[in-house]
Design an enzyme around this catalytic site. Sequence first.
Site, PDB file in Angstrom:
ATOM      1  N   ASN A 177       0.827  -1.205   0.000  1.00  0.00           N
ATOM      2  CA  ASN A 177       0.000   0.000   0.000  1.00  0.00           C
ATOM      3  C   ASN A 177       0.862   1.256   0.000  1.00  0.00           C
ATOM      4  OD1 ASN A 177       0.492  -1.439   2.380  1.00  0.00           O
ATOM      5  ND2 ASN A 177      -0.875  -0.164   3.573  1.00  0.00           N
TER       6      ASN A 177
ATOM      7  N   GLU B 119      -0.507  -0.992 -12.159  1.00  0.00           N
ATOM      8  CA  GLU B 119      -1.710  -1.802 -12.351  1.00  0.00           C
ATOM      9  C   GLU B 119      -2.904  -0.901 -12.642  1.00  0.00           C
ATOM     10  OE1 GLU B 119      -2.079  -5.123 -12.708  1.00  0.00           O
ATOM     11  OE2 GLU B 119      -3.987  -4.270 -13.330  1.00  0.00           O
TER      12      GLU B 119
ATOM     13  N   CYS C  30      -7.973   4.971  -4.531  1.00  0.00           N
ATOM     14  CA  CYS C  30      -6.903   5.497  -5.388  1.00  0.00           C
ATOM     15  C   CYS C  30      -7.107   6.880  -5.986  1.00  0.00           C
ATOM     16  CB  CYS C  30      -6.594   4.493  -6.482  1.00  0.00           C
ATOM     17  SG  CYS C  30      -5.867   3.006  -5.769  1.00  0.00           S
TER      18      CYS C  30
HETATM   19  P1  NAD Z   1      -3.898  -3.102   0.229  1.00  0.00           P
HETATM   20  O1  NAD Z   1      -3.770  -2.277   1.433  1.00  0.00           O
HETATM   21  O2  NAD Z   1      -5.160  -3.855  -0.049  1.00  0.00           O
HETATM   22  O3  NAD Z   1      -2.717  -4.201   0.203  1.00  0.00           O
HETATM   23  C1  NAD Z   1      -1.385  -3.928   0.504  1.00  0.00           C
HETATM   24  C2  NAD Z   1      -0.835  -5.092   1.336  1.00  0.00           C
HETATM   25  O4  NAD Z   1       0.582  -4.919   1.490  1.00  0.00           O
HETATM   26  C3  NAD Z   1      -1.410  -5.170   2.757  1.00  0.00           C
HETATM   27  O5  NAD Z   1      -2.032  -6.421   2.951  1.00  0.00           O
HETATM   28  C4  NAD Z   1      -0.182  -4.986   3.664  1.00  0.00           C
HETATM   29  O6  NAD Z   1      -0.226  -5.786   4.846  1.00  0.00           O
HETATM   30  C5  NAD Z   1       0.937  -5.445   2.758  1.00  0.00           C
HETATM   31  N1  NAD Z   1       2.271  -4.951   3.144  1.00  0.00           N
HETATM   32  C6  NAD Z   1       2.630  -3.683   3.488  1.00  0.00           C
HETATM   33  N2  NAD Z   1       3.940  -3.618   3.755  1.00  0.00           N
HETATM   34  C7  NAD Z   1       4.435  -4.865   3.578  1.00  0.00           C
HETATM   35  C8  NAD Z   1       5.737  -5.436   3.680  1.00  0.00           C
HETATM   36  N3  NAD Z   1       6.791  -4.699   4.008  1.00  0.00           N
HETATM   37  N4  NAD Z   1       5.879  -6.760   3.447  1.00  0.00           N
HETATM   38  C9  NAD Z   1       4.811  -7.530   3.115  1.00  0.00           C
HETATM   39  N5  NAD Z   1       3.562  -7.039   2.979  1.00  0.00           N
HETATM   40  C10 NAD Z   1       3.371  -5.721   3.205  1.00  0.00           C
HETATM   41  O7  NAD Z   1      -3.566  -2.158  -1.017  1.00  0.00           O
HETATM   42  P2  NAD Z   1      -4.037  -2.344  -2.529  1.00  0.00           P
HETATM   43  O8  NAD Z   1      -5.387  -1.788  -2.737  1.00  0.00           O
HETATM   44  O9  NAD Z   1      -3.719  -3.735  -2.965  1.00  0.00           O
HETATM   45  O10 NAD Z   1      -3.027  -1.342  -3.253  1.00  0.00           O
HETATM   46  C11 NAD Z   1      -1.648  -1.636  -3.386  1.00  0.00           C
HETATM   47  C12 NAD Z   1      -1.034  -0.649  -4.358  1.00  0.00           C
HETATM   48  O11 NAD Z   1      -1.627  -0.819  -5.646  1.00  0.00           O
HETATM   49  C13 NAD Z   1      -1.239   0.810  -3.992  1.00  0.00           C
HETATM   50  O12 NAD Z   1      -0.092   1.516  -4.359  1.00  0.00           O
HETATM   51  C14 NAD Z   1      -2.403   1.239  -4.859  1.00  0.00           C
HETATM   52  O13 NAD Z   1      -2.377   2.604  -5.160  1.00  0.00           O
HETATM   53  C15 NAD Z   1      -2.164   0.433  -6.107  1.00  0.00           C
HETATM   54  N6  NAD Z   1      -3.377   0.135  -6.899  1.00  0.00           N
HETATM   55  C16 NAD Z   1      -4.546  -0.231  -6.274  1.00  0.00           C
HETATM   56  C17 NAD Z   1      -5.665  -0.558  -7.029  1.00  0.00           C
HETATM   57  C18 NAD Z   1      -6.960  -0.951  -6.385  1.00  0.00           C
HETATM   58  O14 NAD Z   1      -7.950  -1.083  -7.105  1.00  0.00           O
HETATM   59  N7  NAD Z   1      -7.032  -1.166  -5.090  1.00  0.00           N
HETATM   60  C19 NAD Z   1      -5.568  -0.539  -8.425  1.00  0.00           C
HETATM   61  C20 NAD Z   1      -4.357  -0.179  -9.016  1.00  0.00           C
HETATM   62  C21 NAD Z   1      -3.265   0.153  -8.251  1.00  0.00           C
HETATM   63  C1  UGA Z   2      -9.794   3.189 -10.529  1.00  0.00           C
HETATM   64  C2  UGA Z   2      -9.415   3.108 -12.008  1.00  0.00           C
HETATM   65  O1  UGA Z   2     -10.612   2.971 -12.783  1.00  0.00           O
HETATM   66  C3  UGA Z   2      -8.485   1.934 -12.273  1.00  0.00           C
HETATM   67  O2  UGA Z   2      -8.075   1.920 -13.643  1.00  0.00           O
HETATM   68  C4  UGA Z   2      -7.259   2.075 -11.379  1.00  0.00           C
HETATM   69  O3  UGA Z   2      -6.388   0.970 -11.559  1.00  0.00           O
HETATM   70  C5  UGA Z   2      -7.714   2.150  -9.931  1.00  0.00           C
HETATM   71  O4  UGA Z   2      -8.612   3.259  -9.750  1.00  0.00           O
HETATM   72  C6  UGA Z   2      -6.583   2.353  -8.972  1.00  0.00           C
HETATM   73  O5  UGA Z   2      -5.549   2.883  -9.326  1.00  0.00           O
HETATM   74  O6  UGA Z   2      -6.841   1.972  -7.842  1.00  0.00           O
HETATM   75  P1  UGA Z   2     -11.488   1.885  -8.925  1.00  0.00           P
HETATM   76  O7  UGA Z   2     -11.192   2.992  -7.985  1.00  0.00           O
HETATM   77  O8  UGA Z   2     -11.373   0.494  -8.462  1.00  0.00           O
HETATM   78  O9  UGA Z   2     -10.523   1.995 -10.209  1.00  0.00           O
HETATM   79  O10 UGA Z   2     -12.967   2.063  -9.506  1.00  0.00           O
HETATM   80  P2  UGA Z   2     -13.621   3.001 -10.633  1.00  0.00           P
HETATM   81  O11 UGA Z   2     -14.469   2.159 -11.471  1.00  0.00           O
HETATM   82  O12 UGA Z   2     -12.625   3.836 -11.320  1.00  0.00           O
HETATM   83  O13 UGA Z   2     -14.578   3.931  -9.769  1.00  0.00           O
HETATM   84  C7  UGA Z   2     -14.070   4.905  -8.875  1.00  0.00           C
HETATM   85  C8  UGA Z   2     -15.194   5.759  -8.334  1.00  0.00           C
HETATM   86  O14 UGA Z   2     -15.704   6.625  -9.325  1.00  0.00           O
HETATM   87  C9  UGA Z   2     -16.391   4.956  -7.838  1.00  0.00           C
HETATM   88  O15 UGA Z   2     -16.853   5.488  -6.621  1.00  0.00           O
HETATM   89  C10 UGA Z   2     -17.424   5.130  -8.922  1.00  0.00           C
HETATM   90  O16 UGA Z   2     -18.740   5.021  -8.448  1.00  0.00           O
HETATM   91  C11 UGA Z   2     -17.110   6.532  -9.382  1.00  0.00           C
HETATM   92  N1  UGA Z   2     -17.532   6.779 -10.776  1.00  0.00           N
HETATM   93  C12 UGA Z   2     -16.963   6.101 -11.805  1.00  0.00           C
HETATM   94  C13 UGA Z   2     -18.503   7.735 -11.026  1.00  0.00           C
HETATM   95  O17 UGA Z   2     -19.021   8.391 -10.100  1.00  0.00           O
HETATM   96  N2  UGA Z   2     -18.880   7.966 -12.318  1.00  0.00           N
HETATM   97  C14 UGA Z   2     -18.343   7.303 -13.376  1.00  0.00           C
HETATM   98  O18 UGA Z   2     -18.745   7.573 -14.530  1.00  0.00           O
HETATM   99  C15 UGA Z   2     -17.361   6.341 -13.103  1.00  0.00           C
END
Ligand code: NAD
Ligand code: UGA
Length: 470
Positions: free
Chosen positions: A91, A163, A278
């Site tokens: 994270n 991602e 995010c």
């Molecule tokens: P998350 O909090 O769900 O998962 C992160 C995990 O990493 C946690 O379980 C934590 O315990 C673990 N962790 C932290 N430090 C650690 C260490 N030193 N060793 C081992 N494990 C460790 O976070 P997430 O939603 O999976 O997001 C991770 C990254 O991906 C972020 O940078 C986020 O911005 C990015 N990202 C998230 C999404 C999404 O949809 N959630 C999409 C694209 C990118």
């Molecule tokens: C978003 C991006 O879409 C992903 O490509 C990216 O990888 C991710 O963030 C990330 O970096 O974590 P996510 O946050 O999972 O994905 O979901 P979205 O579908 O983007 O929706 C985000 C928020 O915007 C939601 O609350 C959704 O309801 C809202 N939204 C989305 C609107 O209000 N209007 C829209 O037209 C679209």
Amino acid sequence: PRGPVKNICCIGAGYVGGPTCAVLAWKCPDIKVTITDISEERIAAWNSEELPIFEPGLDAVVKEARGRNLFFSTDVDGSIAAADLIFVSVNTPTKEAGIGAGLAADLCYVEAATRRIATVSKKGAIIVEKSTVPCRTAESMRKILEAVSPSTDASFEILSNPEFLAEGTAIEDLLDPARVLIGAMPTPGGQLAQQRLAEVYARWVRPEAIITMGLWSSELSKLAANALLAQRVSSINAIAAICEKTEANVHEVSSACRLDLRIGSKFLEAGVGFGGSCFQKDLQNLIYLSLSLGLPEVAEYWKQVLVMNAWTKRRFSKDIVQKMFSTITSKHIAVLGFAFKADTGDTREAPAIDVCRDLLEDGAVVHIYDPKVSEASIDRALMAKGACSHTATKGKGYIVEPSMQQACAGASALVFMTNWTEFSSKQVDWKAIYQSMSKPAFIFDGRNVVKDVEALKKIGFSVYKSGVGY
Ligand code: NAD
Ligand code: UGA
């Protein structure tokens, strides 16, 4: 020395590390994939029948690959040591204190993971930034790796492979991504590492979707994509506010805009604002980057996307109070949906948190129903935002209900906060819901759930939708 990848370790078993590497293992049965985390609870859940996250299609993927070539382990060091490619998927939340608090990304987890890699990884291992990080983070990682590594001839290659999956559609996004970015330094070692990771993705991703580029462009592309997506949501919500005051309908306006191919059809759904872990965090990250680079006008420009989002949420709560005769004290209000979007149990930055807090502050008794969010998660989310105090005398002020019908029974209003399909299903008996409610019965739709407003009005409801003027 860098042959094809045979053993992968993913540090961080969260919303990204879990699905991403589970799909990778599923698609590449000959590659051993170990997803590791410091959280024993999370790893235990990944190894159980009830996975720690809800994501359509994920259970089937994990079930088939787990124990075959996919493993979940708390042995972080052991998993790193065995790997020839390491994904860093930890994270990267916004810093809460210190320099850059409220804007800068907290890189303490990235640094801790990098230090473990420096200490125990095998020679030649490829390190891949999967987490969303500020531009040039790979440079800091390299410095840490070189300073901490016990080996004098260690050669680390760092790639950026952000991602782009969205929660709720993670598996389909991973199986057929719009693009896979692989950023590397323009050195022979960097190019070879880039090629090795590209070969892994090429096992199931269309070749034209695998894009190689420089490290810094790849890191910045991730922040840019999220900023542009969030900006579209704030843009349509700004138009929605104008619609409400002019008796225009934002859904008609957006459908007109969508037909212009230069504008495009996606992400123009007006509503109660964007949530999720995010968009806000990555915009803050971009704002901080702009400020650090001496670009205050650029920072201000992106800041407005966040300002519009916060205002949109607040405006929605204010409208509820105002339409309910300017008082909701002791009125029962059903909040339907708590997750930040449909098909996920994730509540991070969910607009429902802000709206529930506002309604509770105004004295309403809130009844919350979400098909996938547990009561414990709702409690944690509301507590973290100071929305409830759990005092023995006052209780929580809200009740978590087991169904939509139970949440609505006796309520004066129902408020849609997540676009779960069950809310718009033909099975919903609106007449029965209306009869069970206190009158006048209001519907406030923050997620465009209600398609046939007239039918509900006929039953007797007073219906208000975000972005629709009456
Ligand atoms: P998350 O909090 O769900 O998962 C992160 C995990 O990493 C946690 O379980 C934590 O315990 C673990 N962790 C932290 N430090 C650690 C260490 N030193 N060793 C081992 N494990 C460790 O976070 P997430 O939603 O999976 O997001 C991770 C990254 O991906 C972020 O940078 C986020 O911005 C990015 N990202 C998230 C999404 C999404 O949809 N959630 C999409 C694209 C990118
Ligand atoms: C978003 C991006 O879409 C992903 O490509 C990216 O990888 C991710 O963030 C990330 O970096 O974590 P996510 O946050 O999972 O994905 O979901 P979205 O579908 O983007 O929706 C985000 C928020 O915007 C939601 O609350 C959704 O309801 C809202 N939204 C989305 C609107 O209000 N209007 C829209 O037209 C679209």
